[in-house]
Design an enzyme around this catalytic site. Structure first.
Site, PDB file in Angstrom:
ATOM      1  N   VAL A  14      12.339  12.441  36.240  1.00 31.27           N
ATOM      2  CA  VAL A  14      11.068  13.117  35.923  1.00 31.27           C
ATOM      3  C   VAL A  14      10.800  13.086  34.411  1.00 31.27           C
ATOM      4  O   VAL A  14       9.661  12.872  33.976  1.00 31.27           O
ATOM      5  CB  VAL A  14      11.064  14.571  36.463  1.00 31.27           C
ATOM      6  N   GLY A 187      15.189   7.768  44.075  1.00 30.76           N
ATOM      7  CA  GLY A 187      15.007   8.867  43.116  1.00 30.76           C
ATOM      8  C   GLY A 187      14.318  10.085  43.718  1.00 30.76           C
ATOM      9  O   GLY A 187      13.816  10.941  42.992  1.00 30.76           O
ATOM     10  N   GLU A 190      17.683  15.301  45.554  1.00 27.87           N
ATOM     11  CA  GLU A 190      18.259  16.150  44.508  1.00 27.87           C
ATOM     12  C   GLU A 190      19.607  15.581  44.079  1.00 27.87           C
ATOM     13  O   GLU A 190      20.237  14.816  44.825  1.00 27.87           O
ATOM     14  CB  GLU A 190      18.466  17.565  45.040  1.00 27.87           C
ATOM     15  N   ASP A 201      16.344  23.134  48.818  1.00 28.96           N
ATOM     16  CA  ASP A 201      15.237  22.728  47.934  1.00 28.96           C
ATOM     17  C   ASP A 201      13.902  23.261  48.475  1.00 28.96           C
ATOM     18  O   ASP A 201      13.088  23.818  47.724  1.00 28.96           O
ATOM     19  CB  ASP A 201      15.220  21.191  47.847  1.00 28.96           C
ATOM     20  N   LYS A 205      11.142  26.163  46.880  1.00 29.56           N
ATOM     21  CA  LYS A 205       9.689  25.967  46.749  1.00 29.56           C
ATOM     22  C   LYS A 205       8.921  27.008  47.552  1.00 29.56           C
ATOM     23  O   LYS A 205       7.888  27.519  47.113  1.00 29.56           O
ATOM     24  CB  LYS A 205       9.330  24.553  47.199  1.00 29.56           C
TER      25      LYS A 205
END
Ligand code: HSE
Length: 436
Positions: A14, A187, A190, A201, A205
């Site tokens: 990122v 990619g 995690e 994950d 969120k």
């Protein structure tokens, strides 16, 4: 032209995507905001090897604290992940009066209350659009676009890796671990892929979405979390035969008793748009009282989709940083003094329909025994299917769909069913939502 100075922490998937987008779209971004965004200091492990940032214009270091302590930096972008060093760096940046942009859902879900409190005290902004559903501007939509509404529920496919795995299992009958490996290579996954496959994950969120929707504190520890690791090809196929798809959903719902916060595999009717969200794509369905249902769709992971959200936050912060603090959007969308203490429900209190699969002896009276247990627990059966026995087996798979039931009643029914002599092994249960 004024320049807003950025300190970048992390140059992984990122971070690299963010630096690339900032450089590539530099002129277009300046046209939008009337100032330029310049990365002046960056920290990452092995930063000497990076090839995106120009060392003549940007200081490079392996020590993130140099960046957060640099008086020249206006906005710190935290893209290192995890919640130990990341928390310390973010709190230090806030203490130093810097605005923060982060894509770190774990950090916000677990330490957001502390971080927002510190930020409010210092009068700085913490922006986290990239923390939920990658490139989809869902935080802006819920917090600002739907601000007129009372939100009733949110249901989202919010883990790209999990959705990619379920899609490949359904469409190509591929092996779970093989698909996970591909997601890691692309990619999407995690650093610890159990966060993806065990639902952690998605729970991070969902915790954030629930707070934005209902104006409650972040309560990750109360989010019920179940992943996709136990989903079998058999269930994917039976669900399809019944007109459903299995998706890993995060659901936040306000009921008369409190708030349900849960992530788990879910059967949803295949005719729903969200049931057709495939691969690494994410989608979030929001039901609100004035607007009705709205659906947000897009790439939930990957370098540039996530960078899109990070850079949009930078643009927002650059626009708002010189404004009066009172007129900024509250960090969770509700004024801190108006945060509600409405209870988050224990999973025993959830109300949902069910798909159940069990192996039963093929003889008279078996179904009668099962339906009696359901009747005692006030569970209504919507459909029953008996499949052919598998090769060399005398037992038959039974699949049942139920109507909406309180989870504690279902737990009691399953316990009694599993204790019947005619039932072999455990009952498989997958929650089912019609999302109508
Ligand atoms: N591992 C996450 C996913 C990345 O697969 O959705 C984006 O948060």
């Amino acid at each position: 032209m004024k320049s807003v100075k950025i300190g970048l922490l992390g140059l992984g998937t990122v971070g690299g995507g963010t630096a690339t987008v900032l450089l590539r779209n530099r002129d277009e971004i300046s046209r939008r905001i009337g100032c330029s965004l310049e990365v002046v200091h960056a920290a990452a492990h092995g930063i000497g090897q990076q090839t995106i940032l120009d060392p003549a214009k940007c200081k490079l270091t392996e020590d993130g604290f140099e960046v957060v302590n640099n008086p020249e930096v206006d906005i710190v972008v935290e893209l290192i992940g995890g919640y130990t060093i990341a928390r310390e760096l973010v709190l230090k940046a806030i203490e130093n009066g810097k605005h923060v942009v982060t894509a770190n859902k774990a950090l916000i879900a677990l330490h957001g209350n502390e971080i927002f409190k510190a930020a409010n005290k210092q009068g700085v902004i913490v922006a986290y659009e990239a923390a939920v559903a990658g490139g989809i501007p869902i935080i802006k939509a819920v917090r600002e676009g739907l601000a007129a509404n009372r939100i009733e529920w949110i249901a989202g496919i919010i883990n790209g890796t999990g959705n990619f795995i379920l899609t490949e299992m359904k469409e190509k009958s591929r092996d779970f671990s093989d698909v996970l490996k591909e997601a890691q290579e692309l990619g999407y996954a995690e650093a610890d892929p159990t966060f993806d496959v065990e639902g952690i994950d998605a729970a991070h969120k969902l915790t954030i979405l629930a707070s934005l929707a209902f104006g409650i504190d972040l309560q990750f520890e109360k989010t019920f979390t179940e992943g996709i690791s136990k989903i079998t090809q058999e269930d994917v196929t039976y669900a399809e035969e019944l007109g459903y798809r299995i998706k890993h959903l995060g659901i936040a719902r306000k009921t008369a008793k409190g708030i349900e916060m849960r992530v788990h595999p879910t059967l949803i009717p295949e005719k729903r748009l969200i049931a057709n969200v495939n691969g690494v794509m994410n989608a979030v369905l929001v039901k609100a009282d004035a607007v009705g249902p709205t659906l947000y769709y897009g790439a939930g992971a990957g370098a540039e989709p996530t960078a899109s959200a990070v850079v949009a936050d930078l643009v927002d912060v650059a626009r708002a940083m010189d404004t009066d603090k009172q007129s900024r959007v509250a960090l969770l969308g509700f004024q801190p003094e108006s945060i509600s203490d409405i209870p988050v429900l224990d999973h025993d209190e959830f109300e949902t329909a069910y798909y159940l699969r069990m192996l039963a002896d093929d003889r008279p009276g078996v179904l009668a025994d099962i339906t009696r247990i359901f009747a005692d627990q006030e569970i209504s059966i919507e459909a029953v299917i008996q499949k052919e026995p598998q090769e060399n087996q005398t037992c038959v798979p039974l699949i049942l769909l139920t109507s909406v039931v309180v989870e504690k009643n279902m737990n009691a029914a399953i316990k009694q069913i599993e204790s019947l002599d005619v039932i072999k092994g455990q009952v498989t249960r997958i929650r089912m939502e019609h999302l109508g």
